[in-house]
Design an enzyme around this catalytic site. Structure first.
Site, short mmCIF file in Angstrom:
data_model
loop_
_atom_site.label_atom_id
_atom_site.label_comp_id
_atom_site.label_asym_id
_atom_site.label_seq_id
_atom_site.Cartn_x
_atom_site.Cartn_y
_atom_site.Cartn_z
N GLU A 350 0.79 -1.25 0.00
CA GLU A 350 0.00 0.00 0.00
C GLU A 350 0.82 1.29 0.00
OE1 GLU A 350 -2.60 -0.37 3.37
OE2 GLU A 350 -3.68 -2.05 2.51
N GLU A 473 -6.20 -10.93 -0.86
CA GLU A 473 -7.08 -10.68 0.31
C GLU A 473 -8.54 -10.58 -0.10
OE1 GLU A 473 -5.59 -7.27 2.47
OE2 GLU A 473 -3.51 -7.84 2.14
C1 XIL Z 1 -6.47 -6.16 8.36
C2 XIL Z 1 -6.76 -7.27 9.36
O1 XIL Z 1 -7.57 -8.24 8.75
C3 XIL Z 1 -7.43 -6.69 10.58
O2 XIL Z 1 -7.58 -7.68 11.59
C4 XIL Z 1 -6.63 -5.52 11.15
O3 XIL Z 1 -7.33 -4.90 12.20
C5 XIL Z 1 -6.35 -4.50 10.05
O4 XIL Z 1 -5.72 -5.14 8.97
N1 XIL Z 1 -5.03 -4.65 3.72
C6 XIL Z 1 -4.04 -5.46 4.23
C7 XIL Z 1 -4.30 -6.30 5.41
O5 XIL Z 1 -2.95 -5.54 3.63
O6 XIL Z 1 -3.17 -6.47 6.19
C8 XIL Z 1 -5.43 -5.74 6.25
O7 XIL Z 1 -5.73 -6.67 7.28
C9 XIL Z 1 -6.63 -5.47 5.38
C10 XIL Z 1 -6.31 -4.46 4.32
#
Ligand code: XIL
Length: 645
Positions: A350, A473
């Site tokens: 990101e 994700e």
């Molecule tokens: C999220 C987790 O799932 C949550 O438990 C935490 O509170 C915040 O992060 N992008 C990413 C992930 O790269 O690491 C994030 O995961 C979601 C968005």
């Protein structure tokens, strides 16, 4: 195996011994009927409070049985509490099983204003004591109350076998606390659906299918059954391998004090160990997420002396910290888990905003926020290339390196990623793009965002780069309080997205869904996953496998062996659902297709007869498909069919 069995018996024996030795300590199991088998129950009528303790040296709590004003007489009195964290406490790990979910319930009384928290304490794999709150704000205002006694609803707890000295305790205020009817029940077990194919098996020839896990999930049997059946192609730690979980502040500061060198960050995989142990034991490949990120990375990592209120360090110091961090990260992982296949790593996460510019300089923000301490120290996104260079230098062989982002289909960001990746590819330090794919199904397919078309175009662009793509994700929300119609739109949207992924399968090596069941999602309010809170496959699950072969075996279909044939009864060749004269996996597949979608798939009358191999005479069921699978796996011979059980 043996040991586990022994533990189970020991725990059961201990439980019944405790129940028997104080028969009065049992109150009606019916009270907890809704929540499963009662393991421990204390009503303190026999005056025995020895199973409870205070919280160690500095805890002044004294425990006794008192009898005025209890629910049915006596209760546990915790008096002399000089600090609000003082007990009473009850130890779990010497009595209960790891990896099992329990409910704790009790009644508690203090003053009318008392606000109690039910908490959990344990020593982690590194011997560090951790605490978490199970249920807060337990007060007369918030929960059912009678004569000042507040009923604490059944509250889930579980622990892993690495956690030691696991306690639950009551805290809050310094007034006396009264406890009664303290009960531990086992969460009833749930069987997951067996008559659907494993998602990872459907796409076994296309890409890995995996999920993200948090340590809590390890204790939920149905969740882990789903992981094993559908998602055991790949695991990502939901949070435990991010910088804030891995960087060890106290150790960083201690190392600095000892050596005067503040460029060698100290790390720990204490939080990730339960997950990694699971992956090691079950031979599941792991995606590493993530090394360099603006979010979930403490600001002290960028400060002089690792001090919260320190000045920002200069670029050179940060580069050295970055290299040593990445080096230590991989070295420690390889040392701890030489057998795990760390096949992918999100090196940078990101770094570009939606317009394709670097984030703003500043202290860390949340996911999605525009602040980045990396930009603060480097002035721009020039930290990306060294991150990849260091990762290439220290990552184990076979570990592919990815740039990972969300909103990865937005033009500005997409172009910035493509430009960056082209450059990094020429330098030989990047292997792929991670498309997070946090998507939104809305009221209709047309209003869902991004549109399938937009997502598909992004896939085209990334595929053109000639780099690998991983969907890292995936989740797609519904509107809040979704109706059946919303779940249908979600299913259609998932299908569109998944079909587009499938069409690019030659460029895609893994598809990771960000969580297992809706209730465990980071976007739980909008039900974004493939399984619901009851562990049932949602319409979205069924939609994405539609049109694909659906093997139910976890073993890859055998192609080299000649198909099994057997004698026939009249025209009936048991197991031969597709009437091609052979009994093989294709027959099991057809049965499952037929059962899930009778409009699309049909069985002939003879096929129906042939298919009815298990519990012969009860029609065609998923059990029949399973039995044919078992023939294929050599558990039964085709000549054993039909099996009447
Ligand atoms: C999220 C987790 O799932 C949550 O438990 C935490 O509170 C915040 O992060 N992008 C990413 C992930 O790269 O690491 C994030 O995961 C979601 C968005």
């Amino acid at each position: 195996m043996k040991k586990k069995h022994f533990n189970r018996i020991a725990a059961a024996a201990l439980a019944s011994a405790m129940l028997m030795s104080s028969a009065n300590a049992v109150f009606a199991a019916d009270d907890s009927a809704a929540t499963g088998k009662v393991i421990f129950s204390f009503d303190f009528e026999d005056g025995d409070v020895s199973a409870f303790c205070n919280r160690g040296e500095n805890d002044t709590t004294e425990l006794s049985a008192a009898d005025e004003g209890g629910i049915d007489g006596k209760y546990l009195l915790a008096s002399g509490r000089s600090k609000e964290w003082n007990g009473p406490a009850f130890r779990l790990d010497d009595k209960l099983e790891p990896y099992t979910e329990y409910y704790i319930s009790a009644k508690v009384k203090g003053k009318y204003y008392t606000n109690v928290t039910l908490s959990n304490q344990f020593d982690n794999a590194d011997g560090v004591t951790k605490y978490n709150n199970l249920l807060q704000n337990i007060s007369q205002q918030n929960y059912p109350t009678e004569d000042g006694w507040v009923t604490i609803p059944p509250t889930k707890i579980s622990f892993t076998d690495e956690m030691k000295n696991v306690y639950v305790y009551f805290e809050g205020g310094t007034d006396d606390l009264f406890i009664d009817d303290f009960t531990i029940t086992e969460v009833p077990s749930v069987e997951i659906e067996q008559d659907i194919p494993g998602l990872k098996d459907v796409f076994v020839n296309d890409f890995k299918v995996g999920t993200a896990l948090t340590p809590a999930a390890l204790s939920s049997k149905p969740t882990m059954d789903i992981v094993e059946k559908h998602f055991s192609g790949s695991i990502t730690a939901g949070n435990e391998m991010k910088p804030d979980a891995v960087l060890d502040k106290a150790a960083c500061q201690a190392y600095f004090e000892e050596t005067g060198d503040d460029t060698v960050p100290q790390i720990t995989f204490g939080a990730a160990k339960p997950l990694l142990n699971y992956c090691q034991k079950n031979n599941i490949p792991v995606r590493i997420h993530t090394l360099v990120w603006h979010s979930q990375t403490p600001d002290w990592f960028f400060k002089v002396g690792y001090a919260d209120d320190g000045e920002w360090v200069d670029k050179e110091t940060m580069l050295a910290r970055m290299e040593n961090y990445i080096k230590a990260y991989f070295e420690e992982l390889i040392k701890l888990y030489p057998d795990i296949d760390f096949y992918a790593c999100d090196v940078v996460n990101e770094a570009w905003n939606d317009q394709g510019a670097p984030r703003n300089p500043g202290e860390q923000g949340d996911h999605g926020s525009n602040n980045s301490a990396w930009v603060q120290v480097f002035g721009d996104n020039s930290f990306i290339e060294p991150a990849f260079t260091f990762a290439r230098k220290y990552a184990p062989e076979g570990c592919k390196l990815y740039y990972n982002d969300f909103n990865e289909y937005m033009d500005g960001k997409l172009n910035a990623i493509v430009e960056m990746a082209t450059d990094l590819k020429a330098k030989g330090v990047i292997d792929g793009i991670g498309m997070q794919s946090h998507l939104d199904a809305r009221q209709s397919l047309d209003s869902s965002f991004p549109s399938v078309n937009m997502y598909n175009k992004a896939l085209d662009k990334y595929a053109e780069l000639g780099l690998d793509i991983q969907i890292t994700e995936l989740d797609a929300t519904t509107p809040e309080n979704p109706t059946d119609a919303d779940f249908k739109v979600q299913a259609d949207y998932y299908k569109g997205i998944w079909d587009s992924i499938y069409a690019h399968k030659d460029s895609i090596s893994a598809v990771i869904v960000w969580g297992v069941t809706d209730d465990g999602s980071w976007r739980a309010k909008k039900y974004p996953l493939l399984f619901d809170a009851d562990y049932k496959a949602k319409p979205a699950f069924h939609s994405i496998i539609e049109g694909h072969d659906v093997p139910i075996s976890t073993n890859p279909p055998k192609t080299t062996e000649s198909p099994v044939t057997t004698t026939t009864t009249g025209d009936t060749l048991y197991g031969d659902a597709n009437c091609d004269g052979k009994v093989e996996i294709a027959d099991a597949t057809l049965i499952l297709q037929f059962l899930t979608n009778k409009d699309e798939y049909s069985l002939t009358t003879q096929g129906m007869k042939n298919a009815d191999v298990s519990g012969n005479g009860d029609g065609v069921t998923a059990q029949d498909a399973l039995t044919i699978q078992q023939v294929d796996a050599g558990i039964y011979k085709a000549s054993d069919l039909p099996i009447n059980k």
